[in-house]
Design a protein around this motif. Structure first.
Motif, PDB file in Angstrom:
ATOM      1  N   ASN A   2     -17.722 -12.950 -41.185  1.00  0.00           N
ATOM      2  CA  ASN A   2     -17.530 -11.619 -40.864  1.00  0.00           C
ATOM      3  C   ASN A   2     -18.931 -10.952 -39.903  1.00  0.00           C
ATOM      4  OD1 ASN A   2     -18.176  -8.548 -41.591  1.00  0.00           O
ATOM      5  ND2 ASN A   2     -15.952  -8.864 -42.044  1.00  0.00           N
ATOM      6  N   GLY A   3     -18.365  -9.997 -38.990  1.00  0.00           N
ATOM      7  CA  GLY A   3     -19.367  -9.542 -38.146  1.00  0.00           C
ATOM      8  C   GLY A   3     -20.394  -8.826 -38.793  1.00  0.00           C
ATOM      9  N   GLY A  32     -23.866  -8.715 -33.887  1.00  0.00           N
ATOM     10  CA  GLY A  32     -22.627  -8.408 -34.852  1.00  0.00           C
ATOM     11  C   GLY A  32     -21.436  -7.758 -33.863  1.00  0.00           C
ATOM     12  N   THR A  35     -19.993 -11.004 -32.345  1.00  0.00           N
ATOM     13  CA  THR A  35     -19.296 -11.891 -33.115  1.00  0.00           C
ATOM     14  C   THR A  35     -17.862 -11.337 -33.673  1.00  0.00           C
ATOM     15  OG1 THR A  35     -20.784 -11.346 -35.125  1.00  0.00           O
ATOM     16  CG2 THR A  35     -21.236 -13.380 -33.968  1.00  0.00           C
ATOM     17  N   SER A  36     -18.083  -9.871 -33.700  1.00  0.00           N
ATOM     18  CA  SER A  36     -16.586  -9.312 -34.294  1.00  0.00           C
ATOM     19  C   SER A  36     -15.554  -9.173 -33.023  1.00  0.00           C
ATOM     20  CB  SER A  36     -16.951  -7.518 -34.507  1.00  0.00           C
ATOM     21  OG  SER A  36     -18.184  -7.837 -35.311  1.00  0.00           O
ATOM     22  N   THR A  43     -20.271  -3.245 -26.891  1.00  0.00           N
ATOM     23  CA  THR A  43     -21.129  -3.337 -27.958  1.00  0.00           C
ATOM     24  C   THR A  43     -22.365  -2.328 -27.547  1.00  0.00           C
ATOM     25  OG1 THR A  43     -20.730  -5.555 -28.773  1.00  0.00           O
ATOM     26  CG2 THR A  43     -22.897  -4.466 -29.167  1.00  0.00           C
ATOM     27  N   SER A 310     -16.872  -2.012 -34.457  1.00  0.00           N
ATOM     28  CA  SER A 310     -16.172  -3.290 -34.860  1.00  0.00           C
ATOM     29  C   SER A 310     -15.100  -3.422 -35.610  1.00  0.00           C
ATOM     30  CB  SER A 310     -17.509  -4.481 -35.380  1.00  0.00           C
ATOM     31  OG  SER A 310     -17.808  -3.784 -36.787  1.00  0.00           O
ATOM     32  N   GLU A 312     -15.104  -4.346 -38.709  1.00  0.00           N
ATOM     33  CA  GLU A 312     -15.346  -5.394 -39.155  1.00  0.00           C
ATOM     34  C   GLU A 312     -15.541  -4.918 -40.811  1.00  0.00           C
ATOM     35  OE1 GLU A 312     -15.603  -9.520 -38.461  1.00  0.00           O
ATOM     36  OE2 GLU A 312     -13.938  -7.858 -37.773  1.00  0.00           O
ATOM     37  N   SER A 315     -12.353  -5.547 -42.618  1.00  0.00           N
ATOM     38  CA  SER A 315     -12.135  -7.112 -42.894  1.00  0.00           C
ATOM     39  C   SER A 315     -12.905  -7.469 -43.897  1.00  0.00           C
ATOM     40  CB  SER A 315     -12.486  -7.713 -41.474  1.00  0.00           C
ATOM     41  OG  SER A 315     -12.312  -8.965 -41.542  1.00  0.00           O
TER      42      SER A 315
END
Length: 437
Positions: A2-3, A32, A35-36, A43, A310, A312, A315
């Motif tokens: 996970n981000g 973060g 990677t998300s 970003t 994100s 995330e 998630s």
């Protein structure tokens, strides 16, 4: 992975390696976001939008630092230090020094607790009270990690438990967001539900005082130009007290640290206690003293903005829900860990509540948690990480006062001690509250 988890771990790992916290937050946000699944432009845009929200906080801390330096010039802190020195029985008298240490620790604890509830000024008292006390703390060889732990306890435990001052805001946010997520709760239930988690913080404080940091630690007494005063009069001390009262009243009346500090400085200038010609020097000295906390808070706003953008967080919670399998014990533990990760990254328990309640509350209802247990879960999950987070004002505040002479490291002397003494017992006692209530 996970981000959010990657971002927080990156930030914490770099911080523990003594990389500057601002740089660690920047790298963590970038890692973060990427990677998300966000592009580098998305970003940076999310980070930049968040940074703008931290401008008021940074200016508040800069003016607060200037006000603290101005107060130090009036002689009030020197009077306080001399008063505390009189408590020491005789030089070399172990009983007298132990009593002095106990009085100082108790005084700092009471002031930090009052700053959340009775006189809600939050960390505003720290740069005024703590730097002048460093001389006597050095003489008594008090471990500054103990003072950091005491301050952080007073900045967190009261708002978690008591429904007044910042505690009223925390409880109202908690009740409102839980209601919007499908569970109506009475705000009067919150103190009872949070009693056991708060007891965990008390256990951590007791352990820090009587076990971890009871031994002496030597520091060098370093002369600080900003916090020195050659001479003072009773009139200057009186006007400094008036200035503090005026600053407090203005801050509470208009909910503005900026204009509170500004009003306090105006009193000192108008009374002649501080000359107008010294204004530029005071502002520069104050900004130097509080620059670190200001820049970290600005960067933390950007970091939090990336985490929210994100998607995330949802998630992460959903992934934890898939591991639960209907087991309440596992569910409570995973929910608390998720809260810890989110708050460690964002640095604010108040901002964490709206993020986690939308998913935690429906999940708690599905798993059969009672309203009281759900309050304990959400409240504890939000509070986790406030102590120990490099980006939290509950750790930045103590560091700003204790590191005036450059002998107190933000990560290893504030964040790590407060994380171990408060987050660990908070998880244990919060988990027990969720299971027992």
């Amino acid at each position: 992975m996970n981000g959010v988890v990657i971002a927080v771990i990156t930030m914490l790992a770099l911080s523990l390696l003594r990389v500057n916290v601002v740089f660690a937050l920047l790298v963590g946000a970038l890692v973060g976001g990427l990677t998300s699944g966000m592009s580098i432009n998305e970003t940076i845009e999310a980070f930049s939008s968040g940074v703008g929200n931290g401008a008021e906080v940074a200016l508040s801390y800069a003016l607060l630092g200037a006000f603290a330096v101005a107060i130090s010039k009036t002689g009030l802190p020197e009077v306080l230090v001399q008063f505390l020195l009189k408590i020491v029985a005789k030089k070399g008298d172990r009983t007298g020094k132990a009593l002095s240490k106990a009085v100082i620790v108790l005084f700092v604890l009471i002031m930090s607790i009052f700053s959340q509830n009775l006189i809600p000024i939050h960390i505003a008292f720290i740069p005024i009270l703590i730097p002048p006390l460093l001389k006597i703390l050095n003489e008594l060889q008090v471990d500054r990690r103990l003072i950091a732990s005491v301050l952080t306890f007073g900045l967190t435990a009261p708002y978690i438990l008591l429904p007044v001052g910042f505690g009223r805001i925390f409880h109202d946010i908690l009740a409102t967001n839980m209601a919007e997520s499908g569970m109506e709760v009475d705000v009067t239930q919150i103190p009872l539900a949070m009693l056991l988690p708060t007891l965990g913080l008390v256990v951590g404080l007791i352990f820090a005082i009587f076990v971890s940091y009871r031994k002496h630690r030597r520091y060098e007494t370093i002369h600080s130009e900003e916090l020195s005063v050659e001479s003072y009069s009773k009139i200057s001390v009186i006007f400094s007290i008036v200035a503090i009262i005026v600053a407090l009243v203005v801050q509470l009346q208009f909910d503005s640290m900026i204009f509170g500090a500004f009003a306090g400085m105006l009193v000192l200038y108008a009374s002649g206690t501080i000359r107008l010609s010294e204004a530029d020097e005071l502002l520069t000295s104050g900004m130097k003293m509080m620059a670190f906390i200001g820049f970290v808070m600005i960067t933390a706003f950007g970091f939090a903005s990336v985490l929210k953008a994100s998607g995330e967080v949802e998630s992460l919670v959903n992934g934890a829900a898939n591991l639960i399998g209907g087991n309440q014990s596992i569910a409570a533990l995973l929910m608390l860990i998720v809260g810890l990760l989110v708050t460690m990254g964002i640095g604010s328990s108040f901002s964490t509540i709206p993020i986690i309640t939308t998913i935690f509350v429906p999940l708690a209802i599905e798993l059969g948690f009672s309203p009281m247990a759900t309050i304990a879960l959400v409240g504890t999950a939000a509070a986790l990480g406030d102590a120990g987070s490099p980006a939290s004002d509950s750790t930045l505040g103590p560091t700003s006062g204790l590191n005036v002479d450059g002998q107190h490291n933000h990560i290893w002397d504030t964040c790590v001690p407060t994380f171990l003494h408060y987050n660990v017992p908070l998880i244990i006692f919060g988990w027990l509250a969720a299971i027992l209530l």
